[in-house]
Design a protein around this motif. Structure first.
Motif, PDB file in Angstrom:
ATOM      1  N   VAL A  66       0.856  -1.179   0.000  1.00 34.35           N
ATOM      2  CA  VAL A  66       0.000   0.000   0.000  1.00 34.35           C
ATOM      3  C   VAL A  66       0.893   1.229   0.000  1.00 34.35           C
ATOM      4  O   VAL A  66       1.746   1.399   0.875  1.00 34.35           O
ATOM      5  CB  VAL A  66      -0.942   0.021   1.215  1.00 34.35           C
ATOM      6  N   LEU A  67       0.712   2.054  -1.011  1.00 35.98           N
ATOM      7  CA  LEU A  67       1.447   3.308  -1.153  1.00 35.98           C
ATOM      8  C   LEU A  67       0.547   4.435  -0.681  1.00 35.98           C
ATOM      9  O   LEU A  67      -0.554   4.622  -1.209  1.00 35.98           O
ATOM     10  CB  LEU A  67       1.835   3.520  -2.621  1.00 35.98           C
ATOM     11  N   LYS A  68       0.998   5.178   0.320  1.00 36.27           N
ATOM     12  CA  LYS A  68       0.249   6.345   0.790  1.00 36.27           C
ATOM     13  C   LYS A  68       0.992   7.600   0.368  1.00 36.27           C
ATOM     14  O   LYS A  68       2.170   7.773   0.691  1.00 36.27           O
ATOM     15  CB  LYS A  68       0.061   6.325   2.308  1.00 36.27           C
ATOM     16  N   LEU A  69       0.295   8.459  -0.344  1.00 34.03           N
ATOM     17  CA  LEU A  69       0.873   9.684  -0.879  1.00 34.03           C
ATOM     18  C   LEU A  69       0.127  10.877  -0.282  1.00 34.03           C
ATOM     19  O   LEU A  69      -1.100  10.941  -0.353  1.00 34.03           O
ATOM     20  CB  LEU A  69       0.751   9.682  -2.404  1.00 34.03           C
ATOM     21  N   ILE A  70       0.866  11.798   0.328  1.00 35.31           N
ATOM     22  CA  ILE A  70       0.288  12.976   0.980  1.00 35.31           C
ATOM     23  C   ILE A  70       0.851  14.232   0.340  1.00 35.31           C
ATOM     24  O   ILE A  70       2.065  14.348   0.138  1.00 35.31           O
ATOM     25  CB  ILE A  70       0.602  12.988   2.491  1.00 35.31           C
ATOM     26  N   VAL A  71      -0.030  15.165   0.006  1.00 35.34           N
ATOM     27  CA  VAL A  71       0.377  16.474  -0.515  1.00 35.34           C
ATOM     28  C   VAL A  71      -0.204  17.546   0.406  1.00 35.34           C
ATOM     29  O   VAL A  71      -1.417  17.566   0.647  1.00 35.34           O
ATOM     30  CB  VAL A  71      -0.136  16.700  -1.952  1.00 35.34           C
ATOM     31  N   THR A  72       0.650  18.423   0.935  1.00 37.95           N
ATOM     32  CA  THR A  72       0.186  19.526   1.771  1.00 37.95           C
ATOM     33  C   THR A  72       0.504  20.858   1.095  1.00 37.95           C
ATOM     34  O   THR A  72       1.270  20.922   0.131  1.00 37.95           O
ATOM     35  CB  THR A  72       0.845  19.513   3.163  1.00 37.95           C
ATOM     36  N   ARG A  73      -0.084  21.911   1.623  1.00 34.45           N
ATOM     37  CA  ARG A  73       0.192  23.247   1.087  1.00 34.45           C
ATOM     38  C   ARG A  73       1.635  23.671   1.380  1.00 34.45           C
ATOM     39  O   ARG A  73       2.157  24.585   0.752  1.00 34.45           O
ATOM     40  CB  ARG A  73      -0.784  24.274   1.676  1.00 34.45           C
ATOM     41  N   GLY A  74       2.260  23.003   2.322  1.00 33.71           N
ATOM     42  CA  GLY A  74       3.609  23.377   2.717  1.00 33.71           C
ATOM     43  C   GLY A  74       3.598  24.203   3.985  1.00 33.71           C
ATOM     44  O   GLY A  74       2.607  24.245   4.719  1.00 33.71           O
ATOM     45  N   SER A  75       4.693  24.871   4.275  1.00 28.50           N
ATOM     46  CA  SER A  75       4.804  25.680   5.489  1.00 28.50           C
ATOM     47  C   SER A  75       4.057  26.996   5.327  1.00 28.50           C
ATOM     48  O   SER A  75       3.955  27.535   4.229  1.00 28.50           O
ATOM     49  CB  SER A  75       6.275  25.946   5.801  1.00 28.50           C
TER      50      SER A  75
ATOM     51  N   ALA B  47       3.079  29.864  -1.167  1.00 25.33           N
ATOM     52  CA  ALA B  47       3.273  28.546  -0.546  1.00 25.33           C
ATOM     53  C   ALA B  47       3.973  27.598  -1.509  1.00 25.33           C
ATOM     54  O   ALA B  47       3.761  27.638  -2.721  1.00 25.33           O
ATOM     55  CB  ALA B  47       1.923  27.964  -0.150  1.00 25.33           C
ATOM     56  N   GLU B  48       4.827  26.744  -0.953  1.00 18.62           N
ATOM     57  CA  GLU B  48       5.492  25.704  -1.732  1.00 18.62           C
ATOM     58  C   GLU B  48       4.949  24.352  -1.282  1.00 18.62           C
ATOM     59  O   GLU B  48       5.107  23.977  -0.118  1.00 18.62           O
ATOM     60  CB  GLU B  48       7.003  25.758  -1.530  1.00 18.62           C
ATOM     61  N   PRO B  49       4.290  23.620  -2.166  1.00 19.83           N
ATOM     62  CA  PRO B  49       3.690  22.351  -1.754  1.00 19.83           C
ATOM     63  C   PRO B  49       4.751  21.370  -1.263  1.00 19.83           C
ATOM     64  O   PRO B  49       5.895  21.384  -1.717  1.00 19.83           O
ATOM     65  CB  PRO B  49       3.011  21.854  -3.025  1.00 19.83           C
ATOM     66  N   ARG B  50       4.325  20.541  -0.341  1.00 21.91           N
ATOM     67  CA  ARG B  50       5.230  19.523   0.209  1.00 21.91           C
ATOM     68  C   ARG B  50       4.537  18.175   0.048  1.00 21.91           C
ATOM     69  O   ARG B  50       3.344  18.051   0.302  1.00 21.91           O
ATOM     70  CB  ARG B  50       5.504  19.811   1.684  1.00 21.91           C
ATOM     71  N   TRP B  51       5.269  17.153  -0.375  1.00 22.64           N
ATOM     72  CA  TRP B  51       4.669  15.832  -0.473  1.00 22.64           C
ATOM     73  C   TRP B  51       5.569  14.785   0.161  1.00 22.64           C
ATOM     74  O   TRP B  51       6.781  14.889   0.165  1.00 22.64           O
ATOM     75  CB  TRP B  51       4.301  15.480  -1.907  1.00 22.64           C
ATOM     76  N   ARG B  52       4.892  13.801   0.734  1.00 24.60           N
ATOM     77  CA  ARG B  52       5.558  12.691   1.404  1.00 24.60           C
ATOM     78  C   ARG B  52       4.870  11.396   0.986  1.00 24.60           C
ATOM     79  O   ARG B  52       3.692  11.387   0.633  1.00 24.60           O
ATOM     80  CB  ARG B  52       5.475  12.831   2.931  1.00 24.60           C
TER      81      ARG B  52
END
Length: 268
Positions: A70-79, A90-95
């Motif tokens: 299972v691959l979980k991919l998260i994208v946030t707006r960043g800091s 804003a610079e997006p951040r993904w994990r």
């Protein structure tokens, strides 16, 4: 598993300001990738997040290795600093993380017991359908029971309309037609549900619990677990509301499993 640490000022961590996808990967090949990326993009646009380089995600499934993962991919707006107002630049951040996965196969063929949740989902059309990070309603609903014999909880909205389960979509057959709740006011528009709608006629309806109780058969589905036939539905206090006999041939479950590469029959 990767280092997924986030800084304290990440808006996904602080406010749930982001989206995520949970993707089944078989031997490095993602299942329903097109549907997952479409929902991810829809969520990014709905929240007006800075658009990350989606092409960078294409290489992730191959890094999951052999077997079922299972691959979980998260994208946030960043800091973003203090306060709810998003930063102008804003610079997006993904994990992403990968975990081994073993589906609960007996639930495919023996069915599951589920309950109705006491919690009612709030209606918010601007968030309906997308898989945003602010899932506290689902967390609270899942806290309502600890009995492992109960596989899932059915959720209604504030107007007593059926929506979904805590982590799965709901489909039933009534008078020969497949139906599923409308998800234009709340709930998550599942990728397996979307894939099935391309090959099977499923009506989206706004109805209450009585409609589900009048169904000939019912299932819970998602893109990781596959399709679970519902065997018994209880109210929130444990009283049985309805039982369904298991079908010897389950065409709907088979259609769902064809989308994910899961066994169609117990001996497969």
């Amino acid at each position: 598993m990767r280092d997924t640490a986030l800084p304290m000022d990440d808006r996904g961590l602080a406010y749930g300001d982001g989206v995520f996808e949970t993707i089944l990967v078989r031997d490095g090949r993602p299942q329903l990738w097109k549907q997952h990326m479409a929902r991810l993009q829809a969520g990014i646009e709905r929240l007006a997040l800075p658009r990350p380089d989606l092409a960078a995600f294409e290489a992730l499934p191959a890094q999951c290795g052999p077997g079922l993962k299972v691959l979980k991919l998260i994208v946030t707006r960043g800091s973003g600093g203090r306060g709810y107002r998003p930063p102008a630049l804003a610079e997006p951040r993904w994990r992403w993380t990968v975990s081994a996965f073993q589906p609960i196969a007996e639930r495919w063929f023996e069915g599951v017991n589920v309950r109705c949740c006491e919690l009612r989902l709030g209606r918010q059309p601007r968030l309906a359908g997308i898989k945003h990070l602010a899932r506290l309603e689902n967390v609270l609903a899942r806290q309502e029971w600890q009995d492992d014999a109960i596989a899932e909880g059915v959720l209604l909205d504030s107007e007593e309309c059926l929506v979904e389960a805590t982590a799965m979509n709901l489909v039933w057959r009534r008078e020969g037609r497949l139906e599923t709740p409308l998800l234009d006011r709340c709930g998550v528009d599942g990728t397996l549900l979307n894939a099935l709608e391309a090959v099977v006629d499923i009506d989206r309806v706004r109805v209450g619990l009585d409609t589900l109780l009048a169904a000939d058969a019912a299932w819970l589905i998602n893109s990781v677990q596959g399709a679970w036939p519902i065997r018994r539905l209880d109210d929130s206090t444990g009283n049985c509301l309805r039982q369904w006999p298991l079908a010897t041939s389950d065409a709907f479950r088979q259609a769902a499993h064809e989308q994910l590469g899961y066994p169609l029959n117990r001996g497969d």
